[in-house]
Design a protein around this motif. Sequence first.
Motif, PDB file in Angstrom:
ATOM      1  N   PHE A 132      20.700   2.020  18.920  1.00  0.00           N
ATOM      2  CA  PHE A 132      19.471   1.308  18.598  1.00  0.00           C
ATOM      3  C   PHE A 132      18.342   1.812  19.483  1.00  0.00           C
ATOM      4  N   LEU A 133      17.172   1.961  18.887  1.00  0.00           N
ATOM      5  CA  LEU A 133      15.983   2.407  19.608  1.00  0.00           C
ATOM      6  C   LEU A 133      14.898   1.361  19.400  1.00  0.00           C
ATOM      7  N   PRO A 134      14.294   0.832  20.462  1.00  0.00           N
ATOM      8  CA  PRO A 134      13.214  -0.139  20.294  1.00  0.00           C
ATOM      9  C   PRO A 134      12.012   0.487  19.576  1.00  0.00           C
ATOM     10  N   GLN A 135      11.307  -0.317  18.787  1.00  0.00           N
ATOM     11  CA  GLN A 135      10.168   0.186  18.018  1.00  0.00           C
ATOM     12  C   GLN A 135       9.130   0.886  18.882  1.00  0.00           C
ATOM     13  N   GLU A 136       8.860   0.344  20.061  1.00  0.00           N
ATOM     14  CA  GLU A 136       7.805   0.944  20.880  1.00  0.00           C
ATOM     15  C   GLU A 136       8.164   2.349  21.372  1.00  0.00           C
ATOM     16  N   ILE A 153      12.749   7.587  14.324  1.00  0.00           N
ATOM     17  CA  ILE A 153      13.485   8.307  15.357  1.00  0.00           C
ATOM     18  C   ILE A 153      12.778   9.612  15.697  1.00  0.00           C
ATOM     19  N   GLU A 154      12.171  10.236  14.686  1.00  0.00           N
ATOM     20  CA  GLU A 154      11.497  11.523  14.890  1.00  0.00           C
ATOM     21  C   GLU A 154      10.355  11.440  15.894  1.00  0.00           C
ATOM     22  N   ASN A 155       9.854  10.233  16.168  1.00  0.00           N
ATOM     23  CA  ASN A 155       8.755  10.048  17.112  1.00  0.00           C
ATOM     24  C   ASN A 155       9.225   9.794  18.544  1.00  0.00           C
ATOM     25  N   ALA A 156      10.507   9.608  18.727  1.00  0.00           N
ATOM     26  CA  ALA A 156      11.044   9.265  20.044  1.00  0.00           C
ATOM     27  C   ALA A 156      11.157  10.497  20.938  1.00  0.00           C
ATOM     28  N   SER A 157      11.026  10.272  22.219  1.00  0.00           N
ATOM     29  CA  SER A 157      11.196  11.359  23.189  1.00  0.00           C
ATOM     30  C   SER A 157      12.681  11.699  23.308  1.00  0.00           C
ATOM     31  N   PRO A 158      12.989  12.923  23.733  1.00  0.00           N
ATOM     32  CA  PRO A 158      14.400  13.264  23.963  1.00  0.00           C
ATOM     33  C   PRO A 158      15.088  12.293  24.927  1.00  0.00           C
ATOM     34  N   GLU A 159      14.372  11.846  25.959  1.00  0.00           N
ATOM     35  CA  GLU A 159      14.958  10.912  26.923  1.00  0.00           C
ATOM     36  C   GLU A 159      15.286   9.579  26.260  1.00  0.00           C
ATOM     37  N   ALA A 160      14.399   9.065  25.410  1.00  0.00           N
ATOM     38  CA  ALA A 160      14.651   7.796  24.715  1.00  0.00           C
ATOM     39  C   ALA A 160      15.863   7.927  23.794  1.00  0.00           C
ATOM     40  N   ILE A 161      15.994   9.068  23.131  1.00  0.00           N
ATOM     41  CA  ILE A 161      17.143   9.309  22.252  1.00  0.00           C
ATOM     42  C   ILE A 161      18.431   9.367  23.067  1.00  0.00           C
ATOM     43  N   ARG A 162      18.408  10.083  24.179  1.00  0.00           N
ATOM     44  CA  ARG A 162      19.603  10.156  25.038  1.00  0.00           C
ATOM     45  C   ARG A 162      19.987   8.771  25.554  1.00  0.00           C
ATOM     46  N   LYS A 176      17.084  -5.732  22.911  1.00  0.00           N
ATOM     47  CA  LYS A 176      16.910  -4.502  23.702  1.00  0.00           C
ATOM     48  C   LYS A 176      17.865  -4.501  24.890  1.00  0.00           C
ATOM     49  N   LEU A 177      17.880  -5.611  25.607  1.00  0.00           N
ATOM     50  CA  LEU A 177      18.697  -5.702  26.821  1.00  0.00           C
ATOM     51  C   LEU A 177      20.189  -5.606  26.505  1.00  0.00           C
ATOM     52  N   GLY A 221      21.391  -4.106  23.863  1.00  0.00           N
ATOM     53  CA  GLY A 221      21.651  -2.866  23.146  1.00  0.00           C
ATOM     54  C   GLY A 221      22.071  -3.072  21.698  1.00  0.00           C
ATOM     55  N   ILE A 222      21.613  -4.177  21.077  1.00  0.00           N
ATOM     56  CA  ILE A 222      21.970  -4.437  19.683  1.00  0.00           C
ATOM     57  C   ILE A 222      20.756  -4.446  18.765  1.00  0.00           C
ATOM     58  N   GLY A 223      19.590  -4.121  19.289  1.00  0.00           N
ATOM     59  CA  GLY A 223      18.390  -4.036  18.471  1.00  0.00           C
ATOM     60  C   GLY A 223      17.846  -5.386  18.054  1.00  0.00           C
ATOM     61  N   TYR A 224      16.704  -5.340  17.355  1.00  0.00           N
ATOM     62  CA  TYR A 224      16.062  -6.552  16.873  1.00  0.00           C
ATOM     63  C   TYR A 224      16.709  -7.002  15.569  1.00  0.00           C
ATOM     64  N   ALA A 225      16.791  -8.288  15.373  1.00  0.00           N
ATOM     65  CA  ALA A 225      17.286  -8.854  14.112  1.00  0.00           C
ATOM     66  C   ALA A 225      16.749 -10.271  13.972  1.00  0.00           C
ATOM     67  N   ASN A 226      16.703 -10.758  12.734  1.00  0.00           N
ATOM     68  CA  ASN A 226      16.347 -12.157  12.538  1.00  0.00           C
ATOM     69  C   ASN A 226      17.465 -13.021  13.122  1.00  0.00           C
ATOM     70  N   GLY A 227      17.279 -14.340  13.135  1.00  0.00           N
ATOM     71  CA  GLY A 227      18.244 -15.221  13.785  1.00  0.00           C
ATOM     72  C   GLY A 227      19.656 -15.112  13.245  1.00  0.00           C
TER      73      GLY A 227
END
Length: 185
Positions: free
Chosen positions: A78-82, A92-101, A143-144, A146-152
Amino acid sequence: MIKEVIVVEGKDDTVAIKRAVEADTIETNGSAIGKDVLARIKLANERRGIIIFTDPDHAGERIRKIVASHAPGCKHAFLPQELASYNGDIGIENASPEAIRQALSSLRTETDSIHGEITLDDLMQAGLLVHPQASERRLQLGKLLGIGYANGKQFYKRCASFHISREEFYTAVDQLGYRLEDNGS
């Protein structure tokens, strides 16, 4: 080289992944995933395992669900939107290599479990449901953990399917300062 095959949405995602790590990818080419692509994903999951790494948006979540339903025991990144945004485009194509790693180092394995340690009362107690900031709280806690954002409802299901323990949940809740006062109910 990453052992598992990473399932992404498109060619630009593959390019971004290959800038960050040495890995093989399968592209879904969007949410209209063809039978041949699903067959390749299923084979890859059986032989090497897969990591689903889709965009942190509605379409990405839809693709994640489709792929996961055809690949039992798959892993998720999972990658946070920001960290995946550029000029209003989320991917994903907008993420830095470090964020992807970083996302690939915090994988979660899905199971068929529909009942976990976390209850709806736990979500209420953390202000993740029926709270003015519930959406933002789920975003930060997702985020904390590591399961990404989701509705309730989906957050509850993810806690179960990714085997989030009560200790892990409440450690994260306390770290963010989200535990609500017990109102005696």
